[in-house]
Scaffold this active site. Structure first.
Site, PDB file in Angstrom:
ATOM      1  N   SER A  73     -13.592 -22.136  28.564  1.00 25.24           N
ATOM      2  CA  SER A  73     -13.466 -22.547  29.966  1.00 25.24           C
ATOM      3  C   SER A  73     -14.285 -23.801  30.253  1.00 25.24           C
ATOM      4  O   SER A  73     -13.816 -24.721  30.934  1.00 25.24           O
ATOM      5  CB  SER A  73     -13.917 -21.406  30.884  1.00 25.24           C
ATOM      6  OG  SER A  73     -13.089 -20.279  30.730  1.00 25.24           O
ATOM      7  N   ASP A  99      -6.704 -24.284  22.010  1.00 27.26           N
ATOM      8  CA  ASP A  99      -6.642 -24.630  23.435  1.00 27.26           C
ATOM      9  C   ASP A  99      -7.313 -25.959  23.728  1.00 27.26           C
ATOM     10  O   ASP A  99      -6.841 -26.734  24.574  1.00 27.26           O
ATOM     11  CB  ASP A  99      -7.302 -23.527  24.270  1.00 27.26           C
ATOM     12  CG  ASP A  99      -6.354 -22.369  24.532  1.00 27.26           C
ATOM     13  OD1 ASP A  99      -5.326 -22.261  23.822  1.00 27.26           O
ATOM     14  OD2 ASP A  99      -6.619 -21.572  25.451  1.00 27.26           O
ATOM     15  N   ASN A 148      -0.141 -22.517  24.777  1.00 24.60           N
ATOM     16  CA  ASN A 148      -0.350 -21.401  25.705  1.00 24.60           C
ATOM     17  C   ASN A 148      -1.715 -21.532  26.365  1.00 24.60           C
ATOM     18  O   ASN A 148      -2.363 -20.533  26.689  1.00 24.60           O
ATOM     19  CB  ASN A 148      -0.244 -20.066  24.960  1.00 24.60           C
ATOM     20  CG  ASN A 148       0.045 -18.902  25.890  1.00 24.60           C
ATOM     21  OD1 ASN A 148       0.331 -19.083  27.075  1.00 24.60           O
ATOM     22  ND2 ASN A 148      -0.034 -17.689  25.368  1.00 24.60           N
ATOM     23  N   GLY A 150      -3.762 -22.092  29.262  1.00 22.69           N
ATOM     24  CA  GLY A 150      -3.826 -22.124  30.713  1.00 22.69           C
ATOM     25  C   GLY A 150      -4.908 -23.053  31.223  1.00 22.69           C
ATOM     26  O   GLY A 150      -4.757 -23.680  32.281  1.00 22.69           O
ATOM     27  N   ARG A 178       4.120 -17.461  32.453  1.00 22.28           N
ATOM     28  CA  ARG A 178       2.832 -17.351  33.151  1.00 22.28           C
ATOM     29  C   ARG A 178       2.903 -18.068  34.498  1.00 22.28           C
ATOM     30  O   ARG A 178       3.136 -19.279  34.555  1.00 22.28           O
ATOM     31  CB  ARG A 178       1.708 -17.910  32.283  1.00 22.28           C
ATOM     32  CG  ARG A 178       1.544 -17.163  30.974  1.00 22.28           C
ATOM     33  CD  ARG A 178       0.435 -17.734  30.113  1.00 22.28           C
ATOM     34  NE  ARG A 178      -0.882 -17.519  30.704  1.00 22.28           N
ATOM     35  CZ  ARG A 178      -2.017 -17.948  30.170  1.00 22.28           C
ATOM     36  NH1 ARG A 178      -1.986 -18.626  29.024  1.00 22.28           N
ATOM     37  NH2 ARG A 178      -3.175 -17.721  30.762  1.00 22.28           N
ATOM     38  N   SER A 225      -7.915 -17.299  39.459  1.00 28.86           N
ATOM     39  CA  SER A 225      -8.887 -18.246  40.024  1.00 28.86           C
ATOM     40  C   SER A 225      -8.677 -19.650  39.474  1.00 28.86           C
ATOM     41  O   SER A 225      -9.211 -20.617  40.024  1.00 28.86           O
ATOM     42  CB  SER A 225     -10.307 -17.776  39.718  1.00 28.86           C
ATOM     43  OG  SER A 225     -10.558 -17.802  38.318  1.00 28.86           O
ATOM     44  N   GLN A 226      -7.910 -19.773  38.380  1.00 32.27           N
ATOM     45  CA  GLN A 226      -7.678 -21.105  37.804  1.00 32.27           C
ATOM     46  C   GLN A 226      -6.924 -22.026  38.761  1.00 32.27           C
ATOM     47  O   GLN A 226      -7.074 -23.246  38.694  1.00 32.27           O
ATOM     48  CB  GLN A 226      -6.905 -20.989  36.492  1.00 32.27           C
ATOM     49  CG  GLN A 226      -7.752 -20.567  35.312  1.00 32.27           C
ATOM     50  CD  GLN A 226      -6.981 -20.630  34.002  1.00 32.27           C
ATOM     51  OE1 GLN A 226      -5.932 -21.259  33.899  1.00 32.27           O
ATOM     52  NE2 GLN A 226      -7.512 -19.979  32.985  1.00 32.27           N
ATOM     53  N   SER A 252     -11.952 -13.148  40.198  1.00 30.30           N
ATOM     54  CA  SER A 252     -12.703 -13.914  39.184  1.00 30.30           C
ATOM     55  C   SER A 252     -13.549 -15.024  39.813  1.00 30.30           C
ATOM     56  O   SER A 252     -13.593 -16.152  39.307  1.00 30.30           O
ATOM     57  CB  SER A 252     -11.749 -14.491  38.137  1.00 30.30           C
ATOM     58  OG  SER A 252     -10.983 -13.491  37.528  1.00 30.30           O
ATOM     59  N   ASP A 375     -11.590 -10.959  31.019  1.00 29.75           N
ATOM     60  CA  ASP A 375     -11.478 -11.177  29.574  1.00 29.75           C
ATOM     61  C   ASP A 375     -12.380 -10.217  28.809  1.00 29.75           C
ATOM     62  O   ASP A 375     -11.960  -9.570  27.838  1.00 29.75           O
ATOM     63  CB  ASP A 375     -11.825 -12.627  29.215  1.00 29.75           C
ATOM     64  CG  ASP A 375     -10.713 -13.591  29.597  1.00 29.75           C
ATOM     65  OD1 ASP A 375      -9.601 -13.127  29.919  1.00 29.75           O
ATOM     66  OD2 ASP A 375     -10.956 -14.807  29.585  1.00 29.75           O
ATOM     67  N   GLU A 403      -2.260 -14.362  28.191  1.00 32.89           N
ATOM     68  CA  GLU A 403      -1.541 -14.819  27.004  1.00 32.89           C
ATOM     69  C   GLU A 403      -0.420 -13.873  26.594  1.00 32.89           C
ATOM     70  O   GLU A 403       0.584 -14.283  26.027  1.00 32.89           O
ATOM     71  CB  GLU A 403      -2.518 -15.031  25.846  1.00 32.89           C
ATOM     72  CG  GLU A 403      -3.331 -16.304  25.944  1.00 32.89           C
ATOM     73  CD  GLU A 403      -4.553 -16.204  26.829  1.00 32.89           C
ATOM     74  OE1 GLU A 403      -5.432 -17.079  26.719  1.00 32.89           O
ATOM     75  OE2 GLU A 403      -4.648 -15.263  27.644  1.00 32.89           O
ATOM     76  N   HIS A 450      -5.142 -13.923  21.068  1.00 30.69           N
ATOM     77  CA  HIS A 450      -6.426 -13.983  20.369  1.00 30.69           C
ATOM     78  C   HIS A 450      -7.349 -12.841  20.734  1.00 30.69           C
ATOM     79  O   HIS A 450      -8.035 -12.264  19.886  1.00 30.69           O
ATOM     80  CB  HIS A 450      -7.101 -15.327  20.656  1.00 30.69           C
ATOM     81  CG  HIS A 450      -7.287 -15.619  22.126  1.00 30.69           C
ATOM     82  ND1 HIS A 450      -8.474 -16.035  22.666  1.00 30.69           N
ATOM     83  CD2 HIS A 450      -6.422 -15.555  23.171  1.00 30.69           C
ATOM     84  CE1 HIS A 450      -8.342 -16.226  23.965  1.00 30.69           C
ATOM     85  NE2 HIS A 450      -7.094 -15.936  24.296  1.00 30.69           N
ATOM     86  N   ARG A 451      -7.394 -12.474  22.002  1.00 34.41           N
ATOM     87  CA  ARG A 451      -8.344 -11.453  22.436  1.00 34.41           C
ATOM     88  C   ARG A 451      -7.932 -10.041  22.001  1.00 34.41           C
ATOM     89  O   ARG A 451      -8.797  -9.191  21.773  1.00 34.41           O
ATOM     90  CB  ARG A 451      -8.568 -11.526  23.947  1.00 34.41           C
ATOM     91  CG  ARG A 451      -9.165 -12.862  24.372  1.00 34.41           C
ATOM     92  CD  ARG A 451     -10.042 -12.808  25.582  1.00 34.41           C
ATOM     93  NE  ARG A 451     -10.503 -14.143  25.931  1.00 34.41           N
ATOM     94  CZ  ARG A 451     -11.500 -14.788  25.342  1.00 34.41           C
ATOM     95  NH1 ARG A 451     -12.175 -14.193  24.373  1.00 34.41           N
ATOM     96  NH2 ARG A 451     -11.838 -16.010  25.718  1.00 34.41           N
ATOM     97  N   LYS A 476      -6.816 -19.757  18.742  1.00 33.86           N
ATOM     98  CA  LYS A 476      -6.710 -20.217  20.128  1.00 33.86           C
ATOM     99  C   LYS A 476      -8.083 -20.498  20.719  1.00 33.86           C
ATOM    100  O   LYS A 476      -8.263 -21.474  21.450  1.00 33.86           O
ATOM    101  CB  LYS A 476      -5.973 -19.174  20.966  1.00 33.86           C
ATOM    102  CG  LYS A 476      -5.811 -19.547  22.434  1.00 33.86           C
ATOM    103  CD  LYS A 476      -4.963 -18.508  23.150  1.00 33.86           C
ATOM    104  CE  LYS A 476      -4.980 -18.711  24.651  1.00 33.86           C
ATOM    105  NZ  LYS A 476      -4.370 -19.978  25.086  1.00 33.86           N
TER     106      LYS A 476
END
Length: 492
Positions: A73, A99, A148, A150, A178, A225-226, A252, A375, A403, A450-451, A476
């Protein structure tokens, strides 16, 4: 992490015939019968090239110190703000991952000068535009492919509306699922000529930019929140005051606070009215302009810290994560507090967190509002498998927009491991397996997320083999995750 993108590509093509001691592909009977089938190997981690899988063998304990890679981030935010600023900015400890590469590639296409350090891939110097980013060829449509990511798609969609040019921002098929409509709606309210796919509210995003005079926008903060962060970061390069109001609720919020704090480091002060947990409004006066701080160091990624923190809590080992701590600007450090609620012992330092657990103290299930740490909340789902009693993870509707559809993924993979999971609109309840004994040799589907891959690797802390499909998806955000996990693992 040096040169990992190229190495990962090579990994897919190159094969060796040895496997790692701790992380090794365990062939099935049919695979063994195939004879001369190799495994792909990088450092201590072996990936079977035929099945694209990696087996994490039973982990007895995690002990040691981990230095975290840079925050995803913060990395992409730093790159964008540096590009919009006056002056040169040296960005250090930049995350080296897919990313971030998408953001760097986009800046290259936009002809924003970014000098790479030949001796350190985590260090770049960005020459700012002292204002909005214009297309290098204003009469042509510039297409930017953002995978991907964001944290590249949303901020760039807002920032490019402030300059001049024609742009199309697109990504992988999942990116086209998304939502981005709330951000597009806010930008249109400010006068932007920007659109997404009307039927889906998702990318591709089409922009015909001719500068932005500022104005007022009212947007939803319920989904991501992005959207707010993206509008905030772009607003200082408009030619007038910008006011952004949240019309419902803001999820968030720590990520928004992170954005505002970073903008302050680049010389811009955002005026906030109201409670961040309610319906706040934000004013960015025309007089506020980005100025390079000269250099900026990216904090270690707090979301990535969660895997090692949880691993120590599950196994009772002692792990220190370096790169974020009590002075961190990232909300996900609060995950350590959740582990403490479950029974772990947590020690804080300004830039590190140390976690362990007394062997006489069992982890216990918790009921937690994870709206501010969505996350890291994924990691809680696996920790819940080893707790006494159920764990309720609340306020994570945003999982469904990430994702992959993470709520469905968490439910499916925890169920495979032996848990009983109740799924609701924005929360789930995880009942651990009987006696906390997870199923052995479970194949974890990672959904190109990834997560999911990193989270479910911790199932091996239950003394079982866990097979991770497509482990390379960690590129990622954390290409060296499995190597780092192996470096502190003691196997049964």
């Amino acid at each position: 992490m040096k040169g990992f993108a190229a190495a990962l590509s090579a990994l897919v093509l190159a094969a060796s015939h040895s496997t790692a001691a701790g992380f090794a592909f365990v062939p099935s009977r049919s695979a063994s019968a195939a004879g001369n089938k190799g495994t792909m190997k990088m450092s201590a981690v072996a990936v079977d090239k035929e099945t694209n899988s990696l087996t994490v063998t039973p982990i007895k304990s995690l002990d040691g110190t981990v230095t975290l890679p840079g925050s995803k981030s913060l990395s992409n935010r730093c790159l964008l703000l540096a590009a919009l600023s006056k002056g040169e900015t040296k960005v250090e400890n930049l995350l080296e991952s897919d990313d971030i590469r998408y953001m760097l590639d986009a800046l290259d296409q936009l002809q924003v000068p970014v000098a790479r350090d030949p001796n350190d891939p985590t260090c770049v110097t960005v020459t700012g535009q002292a204002g909005p980013i214009d297309s290098p060829s204003p009469e042509d449509v510039l297409e930017l492919f953002l995978g991907n990511a964001g944290t590249a798609m949303r901020p760039l969609a807002a920032a490019l509306c402030m300059g001049k040019g024609k742009f199309v921002l697109d990504g992988v098929p999942r990116m086209r699922e998304r939502p981005i409509a709330d951000l597009i709606d806010g930008l249109v309210q400010l006068g932007a000529d920007v659109s997404c796919v009307s039927e889906t509210g998702c990318p591709p995003v089409t922009i015909q930019a001719n500068g932005m005079k500022g104005g007022e926008a009212s947007i939803s903060g319920k989904m991501s929140s992005q959207f707010l962060s993206s509008m905030l970061m772009a607003s200082p390069v408009a030619t007038g005051d910008v006011t952004i109001k949240i019309k419902d609720e803001l999820i968030s919020a720590p990520y928004v606070a992170l954005t505002i704090g970073l903008m302050r480091k680049f010389g811009v002060n955002v005026q906030i009215e109201g409670d961040m947990k309610g319906t706040p409004s934000f004013l960015i006066p025309e007089s506020e302009q980005y100025v390079s701080p000269g250099s900026i160091l990216v904090e270690g990624d707090a979301s990535s810290a969660s895997y090692f923190i949880a691993g120590a809590a599950i196994t009772g080992g002692t792990v220190t994560v370096r790169g974020c701590g009590s002075e961190s600007v990232q909300g996900d450090v609060a995950f350590a507090n959740v582990m403490e609620q479950m029974g772990a012992t947590v020690t804080w330092a300004p830039d590190s967190i140390t976690v362990t657990r007394d062997p006489n103290t069992k982890l216990k299930g918790v009921d937690v509002d994870c709206g501010e740490i969505p996350d890291a909340a994924m990691t809680l789902a696996v920790a819940a498998l080893f707790a006494e009693g159920p764990t309720t993870i609340r306020n994570v509707y945003s999982w469904r927009l990430k994702e992959t559809e993470r709520m469905k993924a968490i439910v499916a993979e925890c169920t495979k491991l032996g848990a009983t999971v109740e799924e609701f609109h924005d929360y789930c309840i995880i009942h651990p397996p009987k006696d906390n004994k997870v199923n052995d040799n479970v194949l974890i589907e990672t959904y190109d997320d990834h997560r999911i891959a990193m989270t479910f690797s911790l199932a091996a802390c239950g003394g079982v083999n866990v097979i991770i499909h497509d482990p390379g998806c960690t590129a990622k955000t954390f290409p060296t995750y499995f190597e780092m996990l192996e470096s502190i693992a003691t196997h049964e």
